[in-house]
Design a protein around this motif. Structure first.
Motif, PDB file in Angstrom:
ATOM      1  N   ALA A 398       0.839  -1.205   0.000  1.00 42.03           N
ATOM      2  CA  ALA A 398       0.000   0.000   0.000  1.00 42.03           C
ATOM      3  C   ALA A 398       0.875   1.257   0.000  1.00 42.03           C
ATOM      4  CB  ALA A 398      -0.912   0.003   1.227  1.00 42.03           C
ATOM      5  N   PRO A 399       0.335   2.395  -0.451  1.00 43.24           N
ATOM      6  CA  PRO A 399       1.152   3.623  -0.445  1.00 43.24           C
ATOM      7  C   PRO A 399       1.412   4.171   0.955  1.00 43.24           C
ATOM      8  CG  PRO A 399      -1.093   4.100  -1.167  1.00 43.24           C
ATOM      9  CD  PRO A 399      -0.975   2.608  -1.091  1.00 43.24           C
ATOM     10  N   LEU A 400       0.512   3.869   1.927  1.00 44.81           N
ATOM     11  CA  LEU A 400       0.638   4.345   3.311  1.00 44.81           C
ATOM     12  C   LEU A 400       0.659   5.870   3.387  1.00 44.81           C
ATOM     13  CD1 LEU A 400       3.274   1.827   4.758  1.00 44.81           C
ATOM     14  CD2 LEU A 400       0.787   1.610   4.648  1.00 44.81           C
ATOM     15  N   THR A 401      -0.094   6.515   2.515  1.00 50.22           N
ATOM     16  CA  THR A 401      -0.182   7.978   2.535  1.00 50.22           C
ATOM     17  C   THR A 401      -1.318   8.410   3.460  1.00 50.22           C
ATOM     18  OG1 THR A 401      -1.670   7.973   0.613  1.00 50.22           O
ATOM     19  CG2 THR A 401       0.692   8.140   0.184  1.00 50.22           C
ATOM     20  N   MET A 402      -1.366   9.699   3.742  1.00 54.21           N
ATOM     21  CA  MET A 402      -2.411  10.243   4.598  1.00 54.21           C
ATOM     22  C   MET A 402      -3.790  10.053   3.946  1.00 54.21           C
ATOM     23  SD  MET A 402      -2.734  14.124   6.031  1.00 54.21           S
ATOM     24  CE  MET A 402      -4.218  14.723   6.818  1.00 54.21           C
ATOM     25  N   GLY A 403      -3.863  10.324   2.638  1.00 51.75           N
ATOM     26  CA  GLY A 403      -5.134  10.147   1.944  1.00 51.75           C
ATOM     27  C   GLY A 403      -5.615   8.711   1.953  1.00 51.75           C
ATOM     28  N   TRP A 404      -4.682   7.775   1.847  1.00 45.16           N
ATOM     29  CA  TRP A 404      -5.049   6.354   1.863  1.00 45.16           C
ATOM     30  C   TRP A 404      -5.631   5.970   3.225  1.00 45.16           C
ATOM     31  CZ3 TRP A 404      -2.882   2.125   4.560  1.00 45.16           C
ATOM     32  CH2 TRP A 404      -3.270   0.866   4.105  1.00 45.16           C
ATOM     33  N   CYS A 405      -5.031   6.450   4.312  1.00 42.90           N
ATOM     34  CA  CYS A 405      -5.553   6.160   5.651  1.00 42.90           C
ATOM     35  C   CYS A 405      -6.916   6.807   5.869  1.00 42.90           C
ATOM     36  CB  CYS A 405      -4.569   6.651   6.714  1.00 42.90           C
ATOM     37  SG  CYS A 405      -2.975   5.811   6.702  1.00 42.90           S
ATOM     38  N   ILE A 406      -7.077   8.049   5.417  1.00 44.00           N
ATOM     39  CA  ILE A 406      -8.345   8.757   5.609  1.00 44.00           C
ATOM     40  C   ILE A 406      -9.476   8.048   4.862  1.00 44.00           C
ATOM     41  CG2 ILE A 406      -9.560  10.889   4.996  1.00 44.00           C
ATOM     42  CD1 ILE A 406      -7.073  12.417   5.769  1.00 44.00           C
ATOM     43  N   ASN A 407      -9.209   7.610   3.641  1.00 45.77           N
ATOM     44  CA  ASN A 407     -10.240   6.885   2.891  1.00 45.77           C
ATOM     45  C   ASN A 407     -10.656   5.614   3.611  1.00 45.77           C
ATOM     46  OD1 ASN A 407     -10.352   8.749   0.810  1.00 45.77           O
ATOM     47  ND2 ASN A 407      -8.796   7.702  -0.417  1.00 45.77           N
ATOM     48  N   CYS A 408      -9.697   4.941   4.236  1.00 43.08           N
ATOM     49  CA  CYS A 408     -10.034   3.726   4.992  1.00 43.08           C
ATOM     50  C   CYS A 408     -10.920   4.069   6.184  1.00 43.08           C
ATOM     51  CB  CYS A 408      -8.749   3.026   5.444  1.00 43.08           C
ATOM     52  SG  CYS A 408      -9.024   1.467   6.297  1.00 43.08           S
ATOM     53  N   HIS A 409     -10.622   5.155   6.886  1.00 44.40           N
ATOM     54  CA  HIS A 409     -11.440   5.571   8.024  1.00 44.40           C
ATOM     55  C   HIS A 409     -12.845   5.986   7.587  1.00 44.40           C
ATOM     56  CE1 HIS A 409      -8.020   6.513  11.109  1.00 44.40           C
ATOM     57  NE2 HIS A 409      -8.017   5.262  10.692  1.00 44.40           N
ATOM     58  N   ARG A 410     -12.974   6.497   6.379  1.00 47.14           N
ATOM     59  CA  ARG A 410     -14.290   6.924   5.891  1.00 47.14           C
ATOM     60  C   ARG A 410     -15.136   5.755   5.397  1.00 47.14           C
ATOM     61  NH1 ARG A 410     -12.143  12.041   2.246  1.00 47.14           N
ATOM     62  NH2 ARG A 410     -12.175  13.630   3.899  1.00 47.14           N
ATOM     63  N   GLU A 411     -14.486   4.741   4.821  1.00 46.41           N
ATOM     64  CA  GLU A 411     -15.231   3.687   4.125  1.00 46.41           C
ATOM     65  C   GLU A 411     -15.403   2.415   4.946  1.00 46.41           C
ATOM     66  OE1 GLU A 411     -12.945   3.093   0.638  1.00 46.41           O
ATOM     67  OE2 GLU A 411     -13.371   5.092  -0.208  1.00 46.41           O
ATOM     68  N   THR A 412     -14.519   2.158   5.911  1.00 49.82           N
ATOM     69  CA  THR A 412     -14.562   0.892   6.645  1.00 49.82           C
ATOM     70  C   THR A 412     -15.534   0.974   7.811  1.00 49.82           C
ATOM     71  OG1 THR A 412     -12.244   0.510   6.075  1.00 49.82           O
ATOM     72  CG2 THR A 412     -13.176  -0.834   7.838  1.00 49.82           C
ATOM     73  N   ASN A 413     -16.436   0.015   7.875  1.00 49.08           N
ATOM     74  CA  ASN A 413     -17.394  -0.038   8.978  1.00 49.08           C
ATOM     75  C   ASN A 413     -16.741  -0.639  10.221  1.00 49.08           C
ATOM     76  OD1 ASN A 413     -19.509   0.972   7.365  1.00 49.08           O
ATOM     77  ND2 ASN A 413     -19.953  -1.086   6.598  1.00 49.08           N
ATOM     78  N   VAL A 414     -17.009  -0.026  11.370  1.00 45.68           N
ATOM     79  CA  VAL A 414     -16.472  -0.512  12.635  1.00 45.68           C
ATOM     80  C   VAL A 414     -17.287  -1.714  13.098  1.00 45.68           C
ATOM     81  CG1 VAL A 414     -16.039   0.079  15.047  1.00 45.68           C
ATOM     82  CG2 VAL A 414     -15.637   1.772  13.256  1.00 45.68           C
ATOM     83  N   LYS A 415     -16.608  -2.741  13.596  1.00 46.18           N
ATOM     84  CA  LYS A 415     -17.300  -3.913  14.128  1.00 46.18           C
ATOM     85  C   LYS A 415     -17.764  -3.617  15.552  1.00 46.18           C
ATOM     86  CE  LYS A 415     -14.557  -7.131  11.366  1.00 46.18           C
ATOM     87  NZ  LYS A 415     -13.625  -8.283  11.381  1.00 46.18           N
ATOM     88  N   VAL A 416     -19.058  -3.362  15.691  1.00 45.07           N
ATOM     89  CA  VAL A 416     -19.598  -2.985  17.001  1.00 45.07           C
ATOM     90  C   VAL A 416     -20.071  -4.192  17.804  1.00 45.07           C
ATOM     91  CG1 VAL A 416     -20.293  -0.729  16.148  1.00 45.07           C
ATOM     92  CG2 VAL A 416     -21.904  -2.622  16.028  1.00 45.07           C
ATOM     93  N   GLU A 417     -20.218  -5.351  17.142  1.00 44.01           N
ATOM     94  CA  GLU A 417     -20.714  -6.525  17.849  1.00 44.01           C
ATOM     95  C   GLU A 417     -19.715  -6.976  18.903  1.00 44.01           C
ATOM     96  OE1 GLU A 417     -20.365  -6.301  14.623  1.00 44.01           O
ATOM     97  OE2 GLU A 417     -22.409  -6.183  13.844  1.00 44.01           O
TER      98      GLU A 417
END
Length: 453
Positions: A398-417
């Motif tokens: 992965a590029p490990l850039t700031m934008g790459w991390c931010i997109n992951c935080h925006r798109e990935t659902n947190v496992k609340v169970e």
């Protein structure tokens, strides 16, 4: 031409004769070796083929046929014990089924073996029958199989290639002949038409070369075209300069050469070793950590050579030099680093540091916690590191850039169970804003202070 045909015919006949000779010779050798193995098996009173399977299932973790490992070498063990110690097969039956009991009873040779191998009693195998032990002993008494020569298969393949269909030389020769005939026909037609035209009084005018303005001069005289080209070059230069500067500090695809070659493809792929077995600190620490060489030795005390994938090496592996001998040589480098004496099966205390080359490296001002992502969020290792189980040489996926991390935080659902803290946040957000899915961004995952000190 006839000589060439005879030469090809002679080479084919000679090749076919050599193929038949080598095949028959190999068949005779195989039959002879089979007879020898059969004699050894009958003499040992067991089935060597079944014994090999039982040996691999029960004995191979601590024993080898030709070398000392956690336990002694077992080649011709029955004959050696009978000749050197005067022990019969009944002693072996008892020892294999209940070795701790024989040590406690004070059997002289059992106590000797126990003391010689660091006072570690052999695992008892009470489920093995006398017939199973006979099969194992037959396998240990059988001579090693002769290496299979691949020349026969290559000769057969070459024979099949040369005998089937029309050769490429004949096809290319026919096409070249047709092309030459077409060229000759066009020349003849052109000459004939010229003679007919001259006979009828038709005068053929020669084309006169017209003087034209050079392209560069015409371009320089067109001011509008010059202006448009200059603007285009400036914009293109700015675009490429911006793209180059944005790649500074981004090492995607970086794959350094390590002092000891470690194949994730073999360990995580072929052998299904879990990532967190070696990188255990990823569960509880900010860093995943470099595994200690003692973790490697948990397996490689017994695995001293690489015997290869049962399917055989691929063409790419052979081209890159990834052979069984290469991997075995890397295991020897591991032994040298930890100070392991293969012959005596003990550490010498003369270890050497291994200067591993770091691959994934975030800036100092960026905070990343492995345990928060691995243990709390349940993120798989492949999400950031890519398909490591397919990597012969580890590289940054992965590029490990700031934008790459931010997109992951925006798109990935947190496992609340099963997490009361996240369930409470999700409940409050649902009541107030009607949130259906909870992401890291909704919990402040985009705030600067989350990742920057």
């Amino acid at each position: 031409m006839k000589k060439v045909l005879y030469r090809h015919l002679f080479s084919k006949v000679l090749g076919f004769s050599l193929l038949l000779f080598s095949t028959s010779f190999y068949a005779q050798e195989e039959a002879a070796s089979t007879e020898v193995v059969a004699e050894d098996v009958s003499a040992a009173g067991g089935d060597a083929a079944k014994g090999k399977q039982l040996f691999n299932q029960n004995c191979a973790a601590c024993h080898a046929l030709d070398r000392k490992m956690t336990g002694p070498a077992l080649a011709n063990v029955e004959a050696r014990l009978a000749e050197d110690e005067g022990l019969d097969k009944e002693w072996l039956y008892t020892w294999i089924k209940n070795s701790p009991g024989m040590i406690k009873s004070g059997d002289a040779y059992a106590v000797k073996i126990y003391a010689e191998y660091n006072q570690a009693a052999m695992t008892a195998f009470p489920t093995l029958s006398d017939a199973d032990i006979d099969d194992i002993l037959a396998y240990t008494a059988a001579p090693p199989p002769a290496p299979v020569v691949a020349a026969v298969a290559d000769a057969a393949g070459a024979q099949g290639d040369s005998s089937g269909g029309i050769s490429n030389e004949i096809i290319l020769g026919a096409l070249a002949l047709v092309f030459a005939l077409l060229v000759i026909m066009l020349i003849l037609v052109n000459n004939t038409l010229r003679r007919i035209a001259e006979a009828n009084g038709v005068i053929l005018e020669k084309e006169k070369a017209q003087e034209r303005t050079p392209i560069w001069k015409a371009f320089a005289q067109n001011q509008f075209l010059v202006l448009v080209s200059a603007i285009f070059l400036l914009l293109a230069s700015a675009y490429f300069a911006y793209g180059w500067m944005m790649q500074v500090g981004i090492d995607q695809g970086y794959a350094p050469v390590q002092p000891i070659h470690y194949s994730h493809k073999i360990h995580a792929g072929d052998n299904k070793i879990e990532c967190k077995y070696c990188h255990s600190s990823a569960r509880v620490s900010k860093h995943s950590g470099i595994p200690s060489l003692n973790v490697c030795m948990n397996c490689h005390k017994s695995i001293y050579e690489y015997k290869g994938n049962p399917e055989g090496p691929s063409a790419d592996d052979i081209a890159n030099g990834y052979t069984n001998e290469f991997y075995t040589g890397e295991i020897k480098k591991l032994y040298k680093a930890v100070g392991w004496d293969e012959e005596n099966q003990k550490y010498t205390g003369e270890s050497q540091p291994v200067e591993w080359v770091r691959i994934h490296n975030l800036p100092d001002f960026a905070y990343f916690n492995h345990s928060q992502h691995v243990s709390v969020a349940g993120v798989e290792c492949q999400t950031c590191h890519g398909p490591v189980e397919e990597m012969e040489v580890m590289y940054q996926f992965a590029p490990l850039t700031m934008g790459w991390c931010i997109n992951c935080h925006r798109e990935t659902n947190v496992k609340v169970e099963g997490n009361e803290y996240y369930e409470a946040i999700h409940t409050e957000l649902s009541k107030k804003y009607g949130v259906d899915k909870l992401t890291a961004a909704m919990m402040g995952g985009l705030e600067c202070g989350k990742c920057h000190y």
